[in-house]
Design an enzyme around this catalytic site. Structure first.
Site, short mmCIF file in Angstrom:
data_model
loop_
_atom_site.label_atom_id
_atom_site.label_comp_id
_atom_site.label_asym_id
_atom_site.label_seq_id
_atom_site.Cartn_x
_atom_site.Cartn_y
_atom_site.Cartn_z
N GLU A 173 0.80 -1.15 -0.08
CA GLU A 173 -0.01 0.01 0.18
C GLU A 173 1.00 1.27 0.07
OE1 GLU A 173 -2.50 -0.09 3.47
OE2 GLU A 173 -2.81 -2.09 3.11
N LYS A 190 2.02 4.57 1.56
CA LYS A 190 2.17 5.09 2.90
C LYS A 190 1.90 6.71 2.92
CE LYS A 190 4.84 4.96 7.09
NZ LYS A 190 4.64 6.32 7.66
N ASP A 197 1.08 10.11 3.67
CA ASP A 197 1.57 11.33 4.57
C ASP A 197 0.76 12.38 5.04
OD1 ASP A 197 3.98 12.16 5.99
OD2 ASP A 197 4.89 13.13 4.12
N TYR A 205 -6.99 2.33 5.53
CA TYR A 205 -5.89 1.06 5.24
C TYR A 205 -6.22 0.08 6.27
CZ TYR A 205 -3.39 4.18 9.01
OH TYR A 205 -3.03 4.50 10.22
N LYS A 261 10.52 3.38 3.51
CA LYS A 261 10.78 4.85 3.23
C LYS A 261 11.16 5.27 2.20
CE LYS A 261 8.84 6.83 7.31
NZ LYS A 261 9.29 7.74 7.89
N CYS A 309 17.58 47.30 5.32
CA CYS A 309 16.45 46.82 4.35
C CYS A 309 16.74 46.88 3.01
CB CYS A 309 15.05 47.53 4.81
SG CYS A 309 13.83 47.04 3.48
N CYS A 345 14.25 49.80 1.55
CA CYS A 345 14.33 51.09 2.04
C CYS A 345 15.40 51.67 2.85
CB CYS A 345 13.14 51.40 3.09
SG CYS A 345 13.24 50.62 4.51
N CYS A 393 12.18 44.58 9.06
CA CYS A 393 12.48 45.87 8.81
C CYS A 393 11.61 46.69 9.66
CB CYS A 393 12.10 46.17 7.29
SG CYS A 393 11.74 47.96 6.82
N CYS A 447 8.55 52.12 4.20
CA CYS A 447 9.12 51.11 3.52
C CYS A 447 8.33 50.67 2.56
CB CYS A 447 9.40 49.87 4.30
SG CYS A 447 10.34 48.65 3.48
S1 IVH Z 1 -1.02 0.45 8.76
C1 IVH Z 1 0.49 -1.00 13.22
N1 IVH Z 1 -1.05 1.29 6.43
O1 IVH Z 1 2.00 5.15 9.20
C2 IVH Z 1 0.20 0.12 12.24
N2 IVH Z 1 -0.20 2.72 8.32
O2 IVH Z 1 4.26 4.44 11.07
C3 IVH Z 1 -0.41 -0.21 11.05
N3 IVH Z 1 0.23 5.09 7.60
O3 IVH Z 1 0.52 5.73 12.36
C4 IVH Z 1 -0.54 1.04 10.26
N4 IVH Z 1 -0.37 4.93 5.35
O4 IVH Z 1 -0.93 6.53 10.32
C5 IVH Z 1 -0.46 1.70 7.60
N5 IVH Z 1 -1.21 2.33 4.08
C6 IVH Z 1 -0.82 2.47 5.70
C7 IVH Z 1 -0.42 3.80 6.02
C8 IVH Z 1 0.01 3.97 7.24
C9 IVH Z 1 0.30 5.67 6.23
C10 IVH Z 1 0.65 5.70 8.72
C11 IVH Z 1 -0.16 5.42 9.78
C12 IVH Z 1 0.75 4.89 11.23
C13 IVH Z 1 2.04 5.25 10.50
C14 IVH Z 1 3.18 4.10 11.14
#
Ligand code: IVH
Length: 666
Positions: A113, A115, A117, A225, A312, A406, A409, A424, A430
């Site tokens: 999946e 991740k 942000d 998720y 990551k 500045c 001015c 400033c 200014c």
């Molecule tokens: S599963 C046991 N799936 O990442 C934790 N987390 O570092 C299971 N996050 O706090 C989380 N996308 O907020 C999962 N597809 C995804 C995610 C996801 C973002 C975040 C989530 C969690 C953090 C974990």
């Protein structure tokens, strides 16, 4: 309409509106115009107010939230919200796969999946209805942010399908898509408010606002998720997520089942390259074992599950040469050093400029002209310089010297203790600050005068205006002398300036550009004081007694009205006939039934939001005060009325009435 018909119509409108929410927010395919949508919504709100006993917290009309301040309640999670172990290389991921295979004894089916942000949320549904939404907190307990989460249009309030477990929790990430984030920051910049560094911070900050009507105005979204509960339909994570998608939750179409680690690595490589094509930020890929039985077998370490891991992405980085540094002056006088770079491709866009933030940052990095610097985009909109390639430093380079004056001015800059930025001090001399203030005054959310930034600059540079007040004394002949203007464009501008004289007082207060006074605060001040004169005369205690006005805002307002320059602007506005006094409360008057009466509103009400109640009082000729005094005629009390207000009202013998009593009065 008789009651039966009204109820039928309410049910119909609620369903229609939810359906169109789904088309708009989930499928991105609106089927009706905003106008038609608003018309149905207004009808629903009206009908719901006629039959208060048919109130439903999960009605689409409640998506706008309320501006009641509420401390968040702490709630224990039924299933702890853990974090994920991180890896940064394919090597580490292969090792993870080996470890897992050793325990399970066979190849594994993984689910990959994105991740997302943003910030995590866990939402409880009982009998198909959104019941509670809680932040991650410390993993054991989180904040109850249900009221805020209800305002997020893509999160279903009521599930429409059958076959949904009676009770389950669904978890996901609240995000702010990039486009909405940029728009929000642009608007914040216009208002002189601080900017969010990246969509993640903005999403997390918004979710914690204690005013859900503000939350409802921010374009939050949620990607789900995971599911938790006793009676989930399947024993595999993938199938349950797909089921959640069919129940109306936003589940990414990119979730993929992968057979073995090589397929997982393929998914990761693909998304590492394509991440910029998504409308929102991701910072990696989450890899989970699909089968719940295997998840149970693998179990948890102290902090995170063994059945999932996150990969990551490296922050995207490029290196290029630093050509020069500009020092920019903002509307408030803040100085920002900006690096001009040899253009370089980074995360799908060409980067030519990067922020150097402040003097400290320049000193810390020891960047010098001609250096090869590393530039990164870590979710932020403006790329930043994160380091210098010392091996490639040209001979004879010298440390960058920060400016003392500045650039516009020439005034000597100052820096307050504890502040990172230089300022400033020449607030009223200014040119950049003066022009910036005029640009703010005419901007769409302020006086909404149809004038481009370049026009404000032109008028200022040609000496036709020195401040916003001068706009109202412009003559057509003056404009025609400038190259940019012809007969028609000059007339249009003057007409737009003329129109702006009738703007409500709250817009004028906002347009003045008082530090820390944004749109919402301006509205509150307009409602409370009713005129610029009253506002300018208010002392510190009076100001801080108003809801939402703290010491910092109060001090800024007082300082503003002490400065000759500002007094002169207000004087010009007054002579020109700009509305500086609210004859009637904003919004049309519906009756004068409450003329001469002063109300204090306290607590939570079943049918009205606090703002609606205040509006209704004002529209009927009443006044609303924030604190109980001998001048108060009635206190309208809801649930959880503040005990201090109650005590004071009792002491002064002021009648305390319910929402129902109030409705009878009007
Ligand atoms: S599963 C046991 N799936 O990442 C934790 N987390 O570092 C299971 N996050 O706090 C989380 N996308 O907020 C999962 N597809 C995804 C995610 C996801 C973002 C975040 C989530 C969690 C953090 C974990």
């Amino acid at each position: 309409m008789d009651k039966e018909k009204t109820l039928q119509r309410i049910v119909f409108l609620r369903e229609e509106l939810e359906k169109h929410n789904h088309f708009y927010y989930m499928l991105n395919q609106p089927q009706i115009s905003d106008y038609e949508y608003d018309k149905m919504m207004n009808e629903l709100i009206l009908l719901e107010s006629e039959v208060p006993d048919f109130f439903d917290i999960n009605s689409p009309s409640q998506r706008v939230g309320s501006d009641l301040n509420a401390e968040f309640r702490q709630v224990s999670h039924r299933y702890p919200m853990l974090s994920l172990g991180n890896t940064y290389s394919e090597e580490e991921l292969r090792e993870y796969d080996k470890r897992v295979k050793k325990i399970i004894g066979s190849d594994l089916e993984y689910v990959c999946e994105l991740k997302y942000d943003g910030t995590a949320i866990s939402i409880l549904y009982i009998n198909g209805e959104l019941t509670q939404a809680v932040t991650r907190g410390d993993g054991e307990k989180g904040d109850d942010v249900t009221a805020n989460v209800r305002t997020i249009r893509s999160i279903p309030l009521k599930l429409k399908t059958t076959g949904v477990p009676e009770e389950f929790e669904i978890r996901g990430e609240i995000i702010l898509p990039r486009e909405g984030f940029m728009k929000m920051n642009r608007e914040r910049e216009e208002r002189g408010e601080f900017l969010f560094a990246n969509p993640r911070n903005a999403a997390a900050g918004t979710l914690k606002l204690q005013n859900s009507s503000l939350v409802s105005k921010r374009p939050l979204d949620c990607m789900f998720y995971s599911l938790h509960g006793r009676n989930l339909p399947y024993r595999t994570h993938f199938d349950n997520l797909m089921a959640a998608g069919s129940w109306g939750f936003k589940v990414s179409e990119h979730i993929t089942r992968c057979n073995g680690i090589e397929e997982v690595l393929g998914f990761i490589r693909r998304w590492n390259e394509q991440r910029n094509s998504l409308p929102f930020d991701i910072d990696g890929i989450v890899v989970k074992t699909d089968s719940y039985d295997i998840q149970e077998e693998l179990g948890f370490t102290a902090k995170s599950p063994r059945w999932a891991i996150s990969y990551k992405f490296q922050a995207e980085q490029a290196s290029t040469r630093l050509l020069s540094v500009d020092f920019q002056v903002g509307r408030t006088g803040a100085i920002t050093p900006v690096a001009n770079l040899e253009p370089v491709l980074l995360a799908g866009t060409t980067v030519k400029r990067a922020s150097l933030h402040n003097a400290e940052q320049i000193q810390m990095l020891d960047v010098r002209l001609g250096d090869t610097v590393f530039v990164e985009k870590g979710g932020e909109i403006i790329p930043k310089i994160t380091g210098v390639d010392l091996n490639r430093r040209p001979a004879g380079s010298a440390p960058l010297i920060y400016i003392n004056n500045c650039p516009d001015c020439g005034a000597e800059l100052f820096k307050d203790e504890g502040e990172a930025k230089h300022y400033c001090p020449n607030e009223f001399g200014c040119p950049t600050q003066l022009k910036g203030r005029i640009e703010h005054f005419v901007s769409r959310k302020a006086m909404d005068i149809a004038m481009a930034e370049a026009t404000a600059d032109l008028l200022y540079t040609n000496g036709l205006i020195k401040d916003a007040g001068d706009l109202y004394f412009l003559q057509k002949e003056d404009l025609l002398r400038l190259e940019r203007f012809a007969e028609k464009s000059a007339e249009n501008l003057l007409a737009s300036i003329e129109d702006s004289k009738n703007n409500p007082l709250s817009r004028v207060i906002f347009a003045l550009g008082i530090r820390f006074v944004g749109e919402t605060v301006a509205k509150r001040l307009s409602r409370e004081f009713g005129s610029i004169e009253e506002l300018a005369a208010a002392g510190f205690d009076k100001l801080v007694s108003v809801d939402e006005i703290g010491g910092k805002i109060a001090a800024s307002i007082i300082q503003f009205f002490q400065q000759g320059f500002n007094i002169e602007v207000v004087r010009k506005l007054s002579i020109a006939g700009v509305r500086l006094k609210e004859e009637k409360p904003e919004g049309a008057m519906t009756s004068g039934k409450l003329n001469g009466l002063t109300f204090v509103v306290s607590g939570v009400f079943p049918n009205f939001s606090r703002d609606e109640l205040i509006n209704t009082i004002e529209k009927n000729g009443g006044r609303v005060a924030s604190s109980v005094s001998s001048g108060t005629s009635y206190v309208v009390a809801g649930e959880n009325m503040g005990p201090a207000k109650l005590e004071k009202a009792n002491k002064l013998g002021i009648p305390i009435i319910s929402e129902e009593d109030f409705v009878k009065m009007i």
